[in-house]
Design a protein around this motif. Structure first.
Motif, PDB file in Angstrom:
ATOM      1  N   LYS A  86       0.837  -1.199   0.000  1.00  0.00           N
ATOM      2  CA  LYS A  86       0.000   0.000   0.000  1.00  0.00           C
ATOM      3  C   LYS A  86       0.875   1.254   0.000  1.00  0.00           C
ATOM      4  CE  LYS A  86      -3.798   2.152   2.500  1.00  0.00           C
ATOM      5  NZ  LYS A  86      -4.673   2.092   3.669  1.00  0.00           N
ATOM      6  N   HIS A  87       1.920   1.248   0.827  1.00  0.00           N
ATOM      7  CA  HIS A  87       2.841   2.383   0.904  1.00  0.00           C
ATOM      8  C   HIS A  87       3.543   2.616  -0.441  1.00  0.00           C
ATOM      9  CE1 HIS A  87       5.693   5.183   2.644  1.00  0.00           C
ATOM     10  NE2 HIS A  87       6.671   4.470   2.090  1.00  0.00           N
TER      11      HIS A  87
ATOM     12  N   ILE B 186       4.270   4.973  -6.047  1.00  0.00           N
ATOM     13  CA  ILE B 186       4.269   4.774  -7.495  1.00  0.00           C
ATOM     14  C   ILE B 186       3.276   5.714  -8.174  1.00  0.00           C
ATOM     15  CG2 ILE B 186       3.639   3.116  -9.298  1.00  0.00           C
ATOM     16  CD1 ILE B 186       4.905   0.950  -7.464  1.00  0.00           C
ATOM     17  N   LYS B 187       2.123   5.935  -7.560  1.00  0.00           N
ATOM     18  CA  LYS B 187       1.122   6.831  -8.148  1.00  0.00           C
ATOM     19  C   LYS B 187       1.613   8.264  -8.244  1.00  0.00           C
ATOM     20  CE  LYS B 187      -2.856   4.112  -6.849  1.00  0.00           C
ATOM     21  NZ  LYS B 187      -4.005   3.956  -5.967  1.00  0.00           N
ATOM     22  N   ASN B 188       2.539   8.655  -7.377  1.00  0.00           N
ATOM     23  CA  ASN B 188       3.063  10.017  -7.397  1.00  0.00           C
ATOM     24  C   ASN B 188       4.252  10.188  -8.342  1.00  0.00           C
ATOM     25  OD1 ASN B 188       1.270  11.256  -5.609  1.00  0.00           O
ATOM     26  ND2 ASN B 188       2.414  10.536  -3.840  1.00  0.00           N
ATOM     27  N   ILE B 189       4.756   9.119  -8.923  1.00  0.00           N
ATOM     28  CA  ILE B 189       5.910   9.223  -9.820  1.00  0.00           C
ATOM     29  C   ILE B 189       5.603  10.075 -11.048  1.00  0.00           C
ATOM     30  CG2 ILE B 189       7.426   7.912 -11.366  1.00  0.00           C
ATOM     31  CD1 ILE B 189       7.553   5.740  -9.228  1.00  0.00           C
ATOM     32  N   PRO B 190       4.477   9.860 -11.762  1.00  0.00           N
ATOM     33  CA  PRO B 190       4.224  10.703 -12.936  1.00  0.00           C
ATOM     34  C   PRO B 190       4.083  12.197 -12.599  1.00  0.00           C
ATOM     35  CG  PRO B 190       2.800   8.778 -12.981  1.00  0.00           C
ATOM     36  CD  PRO B 190       3.483   8.793 -11.639  1.00  0.00           C
ATOM     37  N   LYS B 191       3.662  12.512 -11.378  1.00  0.00           N
ATOM     38  CA  LYS B 191       3.515  13.908 -10.950  1.00  0.00           C
ATOM     39  C   LYS B 191       4.835  14.491 -10.460  1.00  0.00           C
ATOM     40  CE  LYS B 191      -0.934  12.542  -9.153  1.00  0.00           C
ATOM     41  NZ  LYS B 191      -1.660  12.322  -7.919  1.00  0.00           N
TER      42      LYS B 191
END
Length: 70
Positions: free
Chosen positions: A23-24, A29-34
């Protein structure tokens, strides 16, 4: 899920009990493109599942085929 990278533990179902860590790292990973994610390190004793954990993350990213390239 596709398994392009063979997991060292054998059967993928054998990797259990790491929900909190997945989960962490999922949020990370979801914040990598941003471009909001910073580098992470995984530190643990020998034979504690570090390689299997990273292989599972790679396989999940490969299957998603999203903005993050494994």
């Amino acid at each position: 899920m596709q398994y392009p990278l063979t997991e060292k533990i054998g059967e993928p179902e054998l990797l259990v009990g790491r929900e909190k860590e997945f989960k962490h790292f999922g949020k990370w990973i979801k914040n990598i493109p941003k471009r909001l994610s910073k580098s992470r390190v995984i530190i643990a004793r020998r034979k504690s599942g570090k390689t299997s954990f990273v292989q599972r993350i790679f396989n999940q990213l490969w299957t998603e085929n999203g903005a993050v390239i494994p």
